[in-house]
Design an enzyme around this catalytic site. Structure first.
Site, PDB file in Angstrom:
ATOM      1  N   CYS A 113       0.638  -1.115   0.183  1.00  0.00           N
ATOM      2  CA  CYS A 113      -0.533  -0.241  -0.169  1.00  0.00           C
ATOM      3  C   CYS A 113       1.288   1.535   0.100  1.00  0.00           C
ATOM      4  CB  CYS A 113      -1.145  -0.124   1.406  1.00  0.00           C
ATOM      5  SG  CYS A 113      -2.112   1.635   1.263  1.00  0.00           S
ATOM      6  N   GLY A 114       0.915   1.695  -1.228  1.00  0.00           N
ATOM      7  CA  GLY A 114       1.633   2.469  -1.731  1.00  0.00           C
ATOM      8  C   GLY A 114       1.549   4.423  -0.013  1.00  0.00           C
ATOM      9  N   HIS A 115       0.008   4.751   0.121  1.00  0.00           N
ATOM     10  CA  HIS A 115       0.122   5.468   1.032  1.00  0.00           C
ATOM     11  C   HIS A 115       0.146   5.239   2.148  1.00  0.00           C
ATOM     12  CE1 HIS A 115      -4.081   3.878   1.921  1.00  0.00           C
ATOM     13  NE2 HIS A 115      -4.126   5.161   3.129  1.00  0.00           N
ATOM     14  N   ASP A 274     -10.129   4.315  -3.386  1.00  0.00           N
ATOM     15  CA  ASP A 274      -9.072   4.673  -3.224  1.00  0.00           C
ATOM     16  C   ASP A 274      -9.357   6.534  -2.816  1.00  0.00           C
ATOM     17  OD1 ASP A 274      -6.564   6.123  -1.924  1.00  0.00           O
ATOM     18  OD2 ASP A 274      -5.659   4.303  -3.433  1.00  0.00           O
ATOM     19  N   GLY A 279      -0.742   4.251  -4.388  1.00  0.00           N
ATOM     20  CA  GLY A 279       0.390   4.339  -4.819  1.00  0.00           C
ATOM     21  C   GLY A 279       1.142   2.670  -5.281  1.00  0.00           C
ATOM     22  N   SER A 280       0.360   2.043  -5.284  1.00  0.00           N
ATOM     23  CA  SER A 280       0.872   0.806  -5.660  1.00  0.00           C
ATOM     24  C   SER A 280       0.769   0.680  -7.087  1.00  0.00           C
ATOM     25  CB  SER A 280       0.365  -0.939  -4.762  1.00  0.00           C
ATOM     26  OG  SER A 280      -0.756  -0.853  -4.957  1.00  0.00           O
TER      27      SER A 280
END
Length: 359
Positions: A113-115, A274, A279-280
């Protein structure tokens, strides 16, 4: 200090009346809440039972099998909501890692999870998991998909923007046709950025990211996800636990590099939307663009959530082979903010308090 002792200290601090009202088993779960580009992150910092597994993927499996009630308690109503997102801080098994996390949402447990990484980068520096350094502090975060290196801007004792270097990302299957019920035959790409996503432009689905209601975008993305799941079999060179389709990213179709932002909406898990550019998802999209020669090293693209207008940047950093795939490491950057702290309890007779969803 034990959980029970911590509870006593907390209850005493908020007054006698609260002590008389609360009827719990003595467990308090403490969280720190943040958001990145509007997407929430509830960080569980204490109160969760110990996870008896050695590896990060083993911890993910243990959490899913034995401690899923914690996810229900904190992600679902009445403490959370349908689009809630969380992270549990756990002990890393990678010697390079400064910290390790498990990600959770309305359906289960994601691999990347990028965020969350952007928010956790700030959190780990602020809470002294690593030594503060200016102008940038590196934090190595072990995720179920692998080690992610984050870099936190630091100035005057404060943390700011965060950038991270992804695990190896790669295009899995491109330009293949899928029969999507209600939408006909649609050309789709699938790419990996710590999780697998399907990518499709809004025009192929007869919708518009800018003008269509979010319900229409969600329904279209869900239809694509379900169709792709039945059309192809995913695999990942490192672990079968990583080989599942996490969601669909609907884009504006503007994939050729430009100084102008490109927008998208990501639907993941059980129809979660989202609020950030994902991010991902940005990682996987940059890998896909690089594979198609639409972006090159030295080029940075701005990615925007079509509804909230929040932005991340993404760029390819270097090639990195992974099994049979010609992968690439991607850098994504953004900004996270604190929204509060919570101490959550569950009273003994509160059945609804264990968690529910209405959607």
């Amino acid at each position: 200090m034990s959980d029970k002792e911590s509870t006593a200290v907390y209850v005493a601090s908020v007054g006698t009346s609260f002590t008389n009202l609360v009827d719990t088993d003595g467990v308090v779960i403490k969280t720190v809440d943040m958001h990145t580009g509007g997407e929430p992150l509830r960080i569980i910092v204490s109160g969760c039972p110990t996870i008896s597994a050695k590896t990060i993927l083993g911890k993910r499996g243990y959490m899913k099998k034995y401690l899923d009630h914690i996810r229900h308690l904190l992600m679902f109503e009445p403490r959370g909501h349908f689009n809630m997102y969380g992270a549990l801080v756990v002990v890393p098994d990678d010697p390079e890692a400064d910290a390790s996390v498990l990600f959770m949402h309305n359906e289960g447990y994601s691999t990347m999870c990028g965020h969350a990484i952007i928010a956790l980068g700030r959190y780990f520096v602020d809470h002294k998991y690593v030594s503060y350094q200016e102008p940038e502090t590196q934090v190595n975060i072990q995720c179920p998909c692998g080690l992610v290196k984050s870099y936190v801007q630091c100035s005057g004792g404060k943390t700011g923007n965060v950038r991270f270097e992804s695990v190896v990302a790669f295009a899995f299957k491109t330009d293949f046709e899928v029969d999507v019920p209600g939408f006909g035959k649609v050309t789709v790409d699938v790419s990996y950025g710590g999780a697998f996503y399907a990518f499709v432009p809004d025009s192929s689905l007869g919708i518009s990211l800018s003008t269509s209601p979010i319900a229409a975008i969600t329904d279209a993305a869900w239809a694509v996800t379900e169709a792709v799941k039945t059309a192809i079999v995913l695999d990942h060179p490192e672990s079968s636990d990583l080989a599942f389709l996490y969601g669909t990213v609907v884009t504006d179709g503007k994939d050729t590099w430009s100084e102008e932002p490109t927008s998208n909406i990501c639907m993941f898990a059980n129809k979660e939307i989202d609020r950030s550019p994902t991010g991902s998802g940005v990682t996987a999209r940059v890998a896909l663009q690089y594979h198609k020669k639409l972006i090159q090293f030295g080029q940075t693209r701005v990615f925007e959530n079509a509804k909230t207008k929040s932005r991340f940047t993404g760029k390819p950093l270097r090639e990195a082979p992974l099994g049979k795939y010609n992968g690439v490491v991607v850098e994504v950057s953004g900004r996270a903010y604190y929204t509060g702290e919570n101490h959550f309890v569950l009273e003994k007779s509160d059945e609804l308090g264990k968690g529910f969803l209405i959607h």
